[in-house]
Design a protein around this motif. Structure first.
Motif, PDB file in Angstrom:
ATOM      1  N   LYS A  98       5.166  -4.639 -15.134  1.00 38.94           N
ATOM      2  CA  LYS A  98       4.142  -3.421 -15.172  1.00 38.94           C
ATOM      3  C   LYS A  98       2.753  -3.370 -14.919  1.00 38.94           C
ATOM      4  CE  LYS A  98       3.879   1.111 -16.471  1.00 38.94           C
ATOM      5  NZ  LYS A  98       2.379   1.196 -16.495  1.00 38.94           N
ATOM      6  N   PHE A 101       2.627  -3.599 -11.152  1.00 39.51           N
ATOM      7  CA  PHE A 101       2.594  -2.182 -10.618  1.00 39.51           C
ATOM      8  C   PHE A 101       1.448  -1.444 -10.866  1.00 39.51           C
ATOM      9  CE2 PHE A 101       7.600  -1.404 -11.759  1.00 39.51           C
ATOM     10  CZ  PHE A 101       8.020  -2.329 -10.622  1.00 39.51           C
ATOM     11  N   ASP A 102       0.810  -1.557 -12.253  1.00 36.73           N
ATOM     12  CA  ASP A 102      -0.488  -1.092 -12.538  1.00 36.73           C
ATOM     13  C   ASP A 102      -1.575  -1.314 -11.424  1.00 36.73           C
ATOM     14  OD1 ASP A 102       0.715   0.513 -14.376  1.00 36.73           O
ATOM     15  OD2 ASP A 102      -0.013  -0.811 -16.134  1.00 36.73           O
ATOM     16  N   SER A 152      12.335   3.249 -12.714  1.00 40.15           N
ATOM     17  CA  SER A 152      10.734   2.900 -12.921  1.00 40.15           C
ATOM     18  C   SER A 152      10.343   2.198 -11.749  1.00 40.15           C
ATOM     19  CB  SER A 152      10.584   2.011 -14.056  1.00 40.15           C
ATOM     20  OG  SER A 152      10.765   2.654 -15.170  1.00 40.15           O
ATOM     21  N   TRP A 156       7.839   3.563  -8.674  1.00 44.47           N
ATOM     22  CA  TRP A 156       6.804   2.828  -7.956  1.00 44.47           C
ATOM     23  C   TRP A 156       6.668   2.595  -6.560  1.00 44.47           C
ATOM     24  CZ3 TRP A 156       6.691  -2.013  -5.602  1.00 44.47           C
ATOM     25  CH2 TRP A 156       5.354  -2.575  -5.478  1.00 44.47           C
ATOM     26  N   THR A 159       5.737   5.604  -4.794  1.00 49.61           N
ATOM     27  CA  THR A 159       4.416   6.095  -4.850  1.00 49.61           C
ATOM     28  C   THR A 159       3.530   5.059  -3.818  1.00 49.61           C
ATOM     29  OG1 THR A 159       4.820   6.193  -7.330  1.00 49.61           O
ATOM     30  CG2 THR A 159       2.606   6.233  -6.798  1.00 49.61           C
ATOM     31  N   GLN A 160       4.194   3.996  -3.607  1.00 48.13           N
ATOM     32  CA  GLN A 160       3.535   3.204  -2.609  1.00 48.13           C
ATOM     33  C   GLN A 160       3.698   3.576  -1.203  1.00 48.13           C
ATOM     34  OE1 GLN A 160       1.166   1.221  -3.033  1.00 48.13           O
ATOM     35  NE2 GLN A 160       0.963   0.396  -5.347  1.00 48.13           N
TER      36      GLN A 160
END
Ligand SMILES: Cc1cc2nc3c(=O)[nH]c(=O)nc-3n(C[C@H](O)[C@H](O)[C@H](O)COP(=O)(O)O)c2cc1C
Length: 207
Positions: A98, A101-102, A152, A156, A159-160
């Motif tokens: 995570k 990812f963040d 999840s 991600w 989103t990229q």
């Protein structure tokens, strides 16, 4: 074509590592150059929300520079395909993954603010755009949250602006194993991981 596999487990030689290696082996049989990255023992700090990455001031570099993430992002940038595996931790990815990812916000803002997409957060060119991505999850329970975890990872990737693939079975590799190394007994889980590697290599090869 280079395909990398990232294991998000903090447990060395555990089930996630086995599954990601299985996927990479399949990719290498499709002529991909492969590289394995384990998050075991890595120094990965969480995002502190400083917001530097949203500004031109960042120059594409996260304000946190003294840990292992910048090096991992560099390997990701050099790849054509990215396979990410995680153990299920409370129905989602591990804290280490995570954090990866963040802080990967920097890979969206690295070239400055957008001029042509008002209201869209992120730079003109996301650095992982068009890389092919696949996901693997292993949980101790039969229905322990593998799909949530795969989701999840895939969300991600979307989103990229990556191109996500499934695995000729479903949305990704889903395996069940609790004790270290037990995943080799999960024939279907191992096959699902293998087919993540095959799909990522197949689509990356076409691109
Ligand atoms: C903190 C923690 C939370 C976990 N949460 C779940 C869970 O929600 N669902 C599940 O099926 N398994 C859960 N597990 C079990 C792991 O997903 C399972 O043991 C997995 O095989 C570990 O993979 P590894 O060997 O690569 O670390 C959890 C394990 C830990 C340590």
């Amino acid at each position: 074509m280079k395909i990398i596999g990232i294991s998000g487990s903090p447990r060395a030689r555990g089930n996630t590592e086995i599954l990601v290696h299985e996927a990479l082996k399949a990719a290498s049989e499709m002529d991909a150059e492969t590289e394995f990255i384990s998050l075991v023992g890595k120094n990965i700090k969480p995002c502190n929300g400083c917001g530097t990455c949203y500004t031109e001031k960042s120059k594409g570099i996260c304000a946190i520079k003294d840990d292992d993430l910048p090096g991992i992002y560099e390997v990701m940038r050099q790849s054509d395909g990215i396979i990410i595996g995680s153990p299920v931790y409370f129905l989602s990815v591990t804290a280490q993954l995570k954090a990866l990812f963040d802080r990967s916000v920097i890979l969206r803002y690295a070239k400055g603010m957008p001029a042509d997409r008002p209201g869209v957060s992120g730079g003109p060119e996301f650095l992982l755009k068009n890389k092919v991505g696949g996901a693997i999850a292993v949980g101790g329970g039969r229905d322990g949250g593998q799909l949530f975890t795969i989701n999840s990872i895939l969300q991600w990737m979307l989103t990229q602006s990556m191109i996500v693939v499934g695995n000729n079975f479903a949305m990704g590799g889903s395996a069940m194993a609790g004790m270290k190394g037990d995943v080799v007994k999960d024939e279907i889980g191992m096959a699902m991981a293998k087919h993540v590697g095959l799909r990522v290599a197949e689509v990356a090869g076409k691109i």
